[in-house]
Write a protein that holds these residues in place. Structure first.
Motif, short mmCIF file in Angstrom:
data_model
loop_
_atom_site.label_atom_id
_atom_site.label_comp_id
_atom_site.label_asym_id
_atom_site.label_seq_id
_atom_site.Cartn_x
_atom_site.Cartn_y
_atom_site.Cartn_z
N ASN A 200 0.81 -1.21 0.00
CA ASN A 200 0.00 0.00 0.00
C ASN A 200 0.84 1.26 0.00
OD1 ASN A 200 -2.12 -1.68 2.34
ND2 ASN A 200 -2.48 -1.48 0.15
N THR A 201 2.05 1.17 0.56
CA THR A 201 2.85 2.38 0.70
C THR A 201 4.32 2.01 0.88
OG1 THR A 201 3.14 4.39 2.02
CG2 THR A 201 2.53 2.42 3.20
N VAL A 202 5.18 2.95 0.49
CA VAL A 202 6.62 2.82 0.72
C VAL A 202 7.13 4.19 1.13
CG1 VAL A 202 7.16 3.24 -1.71
CG2 VAL A 202 8.82 2.10 -0.26
N LEU A 203 8.04 4.22 2.09
CA LEU A 203 8.51 5.49 2.62
C LEU A 203 9.93 5.34 3.12
CD1 LEU A 203 7.61 8.44 3.29
CD2 LEU A 203 7.08 7.61 5.58
N GLU A 204 10.74 6.37 2.83
CA GLU A 204 12.12 6.41 3.30
C GLU A 204 12.22 7.46 4.40
OE1 GLU A 204 16.62 6.97 1.46
OE2 GLU A 204 14.92 7.99 0.52
N LEU A 221 14.31 2.29 4.63
CA LEU A 221 13.25 2.29 3.65
C LEU A 221 12.25 1.22 4.05
CD1 LEU A 221 12.18 3.25 0.84
CD2 LEU A 221 13.62 1.46 -0.17
N VAL A 222 10.98 1.61 4.18
CA VAL A 222 9.95 0.69 4.66
C VAL A 222 8.87 0.53 3.61
CG1 VAL A 222 8.21 0.25 6.44
CG2 VAL A 222 10.38 1.31 7.06
N ALA A 223 8.49 -0.72 3.34
CA ALA A 223 7.36 -1.04 2.47
C ALA A 223 6.33 -1.78 3.32
CB ALA A 223 7.81 -1.91 1.30
N ALA A 224 5.06 -1.45 3.11
CA ALA A 224 4.02 -2.05 3.94
C ALA A 224 2.72 -2.18 3.16
CB ALA A 224 3.79 -1.21 5.20
N GLY A 225 1.90 -3.14 3.59
CA GLY A 225 0.61 -3.33 2.95
C GLY A 225 -0.26 -4.27 3.76
N LEU A 259 -2.67 -0.30 4.89
CA LEU A 259 -1.59 -0.07 5.85
C LEU A 259 -0.67 1.01 5.29
CD1 LEU A 259 -0.39 -1.06 8.55
CD2 LEU A 259 1.05 -2.61 7.22
N ARG A 260 -0.51 2.09 6.05
CA ARG A 260 0.30 3.22 5.60
C ARG A 260 1.49 3.42 6.53
NH1 ARG A 260 -2.86 5.36 1.73
NH2 ARG A 260 -5.13 5.28 2.00
N VAL A 261 2.60 3.88 5.96
CA VAL A 261 3.80 4.22 6.73
C VAL A 261 3.82 5.73 6.92
CG1 VAL A 261 6.30 4.03 6.89
CG2 VAL A 261 5.01 2.29 5.66
N LYS A 262 4.05 6.17 8.15
CA LYS A 262 4.13 7.59 8.46
C LYS A 262 5.47 7.89 9.13
CE LYS A 262 -0.10 8.58 7.14
NZ LYS A 262 -0.39 9.48 6.00
N ALA A 263 6.10 8.99 8.72
CA ALA A 263 7.36 9.42 9.31
C ALA A 263 7.13 10.68 10.13
CB ALA A 263 8.40 9.67 8.23
N VAL A 264 7.55 10.66 11.40
CA VAL A 264 7.47 11.82 12.26
C VAL A 264 8.83 12.01 12.92
CG1 VAL A 264 4.99 11.70 12.65
CG2 VAL A 264 6.52 10.40 14.12
N SER A 265 8.91 12.95 13.85
CA SER A 265 10.21 13.33 14.41
C SER A 265 10.90 12.18 15.14
CB SER A 265 10.04 14.51 15.37
OG SER A 265 9.15 14.19 16.43
N LEU A 270 3.39 2.66 11.60
CA LEU A 270 2.41 2.03 10.72
C LEU A 270 1.02 2.39 11.22
CD1 LEU A 270 3.86 -1.60 10.31
CD2 LEU A 270 4.07 0.32 8.72
N VAL A 271 0.19 2.85 10.29
CA VAL A 271 -1.20 3.18 10.61
C VAL A 271 -2.09 2.26 9.78
CG1 VAL A 271 -2.98 4.96 10.65
CG2 VAL A 271 -0.59 5.56 11.12
N GLY A 272 -2.80 1.38 10.44
CA GLY A 272 -3.65 0.41 9.76
C GLY A 272 -5.10 0.86 9.74
#
Length: 378
Positions: A200-204, A221-225, A259-265, A270-272
Motif C-alpha cells: 500500500n505504501t513505501v517510505l524512506e 526504507l519501509v514497504a508495507a501493505g 496499511l500506511r507508513v508515516k514518518a514523524v520526528s 504504521l497506521v492500519g
C-alpha cells in the motif's frame, strides 16, 4: 479542567522520556506521578473542555456566490492554495471557470493566481513542498515550482515529473505493486522487491542512518501493505532497496484494509486503516528493527489517528480531540470535531479541514495554538 489535565499528562510523559537519558553525573528529580484525578477512566466520564480558536482569519474573496466552497490545501503554516472548481454542484465551464488563489501568511490575506486551464470536465489540486499541481481532465497536468506564477503542461494524465520528484526517491509504481526509485526522469522498479503479499505504501526516513554493519545510508526504507486476509505486512531495507528484511507486525484485534507508513520526528509508524474506514486504526511504532503495537487504555472505538512524535498520537473521534500518550487516552482542548480531517504537515503544523473552515494548529505535540481560516465570497 480536562484541558489542563490533558496537557499535564502529555508534559509528564515527555519529561519522563527526557529524564530517562542522563548525561554524566547529572541527577534530576523525577516528576511527580499524575494524581488520581487524571485517570483516563474518570476523565472519560467528563465532557471534554474545548478552548476557542486563538484567531479567526476571515477574508472575503472576489468570487461570485454561485461557486461552491473551495478546495483548500496548505503546504505549511503560511503557504496555502484555494481552488474554486464548481458552481451549484456542476464542474467548471464557460460560465464557471476555475479560480485559483494563494496565501503566504496563513490565510490572513489571499492573492488571485491565473489558472492555466480554467475550463475542464474535472479539476483537481495537489500540493507538496515546492510544488503546486493542477489536474484538468482530460487536458492533463499543469505544475508550478514557483508558487503558481508559472506552470508547465504535461498532456498525459500520468503523474508529471515535477510532482513525482516531490514524492521522494522511493515510490510505488502505479499499476504494478512494485517499489520504484525515481531517477529524475523515470520511476524505475527496483531489481529486488520486498516479498510481501500486498503493498500500500513505501517510505524512506529522512536523515543519515547507520546499519548494523556500520554502513551509512539515507534510510531506512519501509514497504508495507494489508493482505487479503486483513493482516498487516511490512519489510525494511537498510541498503536503499538492494535487499529487504521482512519485519513481523504484532497481532491485533480485527482486520486492516490499508496499511500506511508515516514518518514523524521520532521515527516511523504504521497506521492500519480498518476496512470500514470508521473503526479506530491499528498503530505500530518502529523500535530498532521491530514493530511495537501502540494502544491506550480508554482509546475510542472509532476515529482518526495521527502520530505526532515523542510517542504521542493525536486522535479525532466523535468525542472530540484527544491523544494517546504513555499507554493512556486523554482529552485535548482542541476546537476540532469528528467532521474535520486531520493532517500533519512537514513543518509540524496540524491542519484540520472542516465543512466551514480550515484550522491551523501550531506548536508542539498536544500543546497547540489554533487559528481558523475562513474564506467568504461576494
Amino acid at each position: 479542567m480536562v484541558s489542563r489535565r490533558a496537557r499535564r499528562v502529555v508534559a509528564l510523559v515527555l519529561v519522563a522520556a527526557v529524564s530517562g537519558c542522563s548525561i554524566g553525573d547529572i541527577r534530576r528529580t523525577p516528576p511527580a506521578p499524575p494524581s488520581a484525578s487524571v485517570k483516563p477512566s474518570e476523565s472519560a466520564d467528563l465532557p471534554p473542555t474545548i478552548d476557542p480558536v486563538a484567531e479567526v482569519r476571515r477574508h472575503r474573496l472576489a468570487v461570485p456566490q454561485r461557486y461552491d466552497r473551495p478546495h483548500v490545501e496548505f503546504v505549511d503554516a503560511e503557504l496555502g492554495y484555494a481552488l474554486f472548481a464548481a458552481c451549484d454542484g456542476q464542474p467548471s465551464g464557460p460560465d464557471c471557470p476555475a479560480l485559483l488563489w494563494s496565501t503566504r501568511d496563513g490565510g490572513r490575506s489571499w492573492q488571485r493566481l491565473r489558472h492555466p486551464r480554467p475550463i475542464a470536465d474535472e479539476q483537481q489540486m495537489y500540493t507538496a513542498p515546492g510544488v503546486l499541481a493542477l489536474l484538468a481532465k482530460p487536458h492533463g497536468w499543469w505544475t508550478s515550482t514557483d508558487g503558481g506564477r508559472s506552470f508547465r503542461h504535461s498532456p498525459s494524465e500520468a503523474d508529471p515529473p515535477q510532482w513525482q520528484a516531490a514524492q521522494g526517491r522511493f515510490q510505488l509504481v502505479q499499476g504494478t505493486g512494485k517499489v520504484g526509485r525515481w531517477t529524475g526522469t523515470k520511476l524505475r522498479p527496483l531489481p529486488t522487491q520486498p516479498r510481501l503479499p500486498a503493498l500500500n505504501t513505501v517510505l524512506e526516513l529522512d536523515g543519515r542512518s547507520v546499519s548494523s554493519g556500520g554502513t551509512e545510508f539515507d534510510g531506512p526504507l519501509v514497504a508495507a501493505g494489508a493482505g487479503e486476509d486483513g493482516r498487516p505486512y511490512a519489510a525494511i531495507s537498510w541498503n536503499e532497496g538492494r535487499s529487504w528484511q521482512e519485519t513481523p507486525v504484532p497481532e491485533f484485534d480485527g482486520e486492516v484494509g490499508v496499511l500506511r507508513v508515516k514518518a514523524v520526528s521520532d521515527g516511523l509508524w504504521l497506521v492500519g486503516e480498518r476496512p470500514d474506514r470508521i473503526s479506530f486504526p491499528a498503530l505500530w511504532r518502529l523500535a530498532g528493527q521491530s514493530w511495537q503495537r501502540v494502544r491506550a487504555e480508554g482509546q475510542p472505538e472509532s476515529g482518526q489517528a495521527v502520530p505526532l512524535g515523542a510517542g504521542v498520537v493525536a486522535v479525532i473521534s466523535p468525542r472530540g480531540a484527544g491523544a494517546l500518550v504513555g499507554g493512556r487516552y486523554v482529552d485535548l482542548p482542541w476546537p476540532v470535531t469528528a467532521e474535520h480531517h486531520l493532517q500533519l504537515l512537514p513543518d509540524g503544523t496540524l491542519v484540520a479541514s472542516g465543512p466551514e473552515s480550515v484550522l491551523l494548529g501550531t506548536g508542539h505535540f498536544g500543546d497547540r495554538t489554533w487559528a481558523a481560516v475562513v474564506i467568504e465570497t461576494d
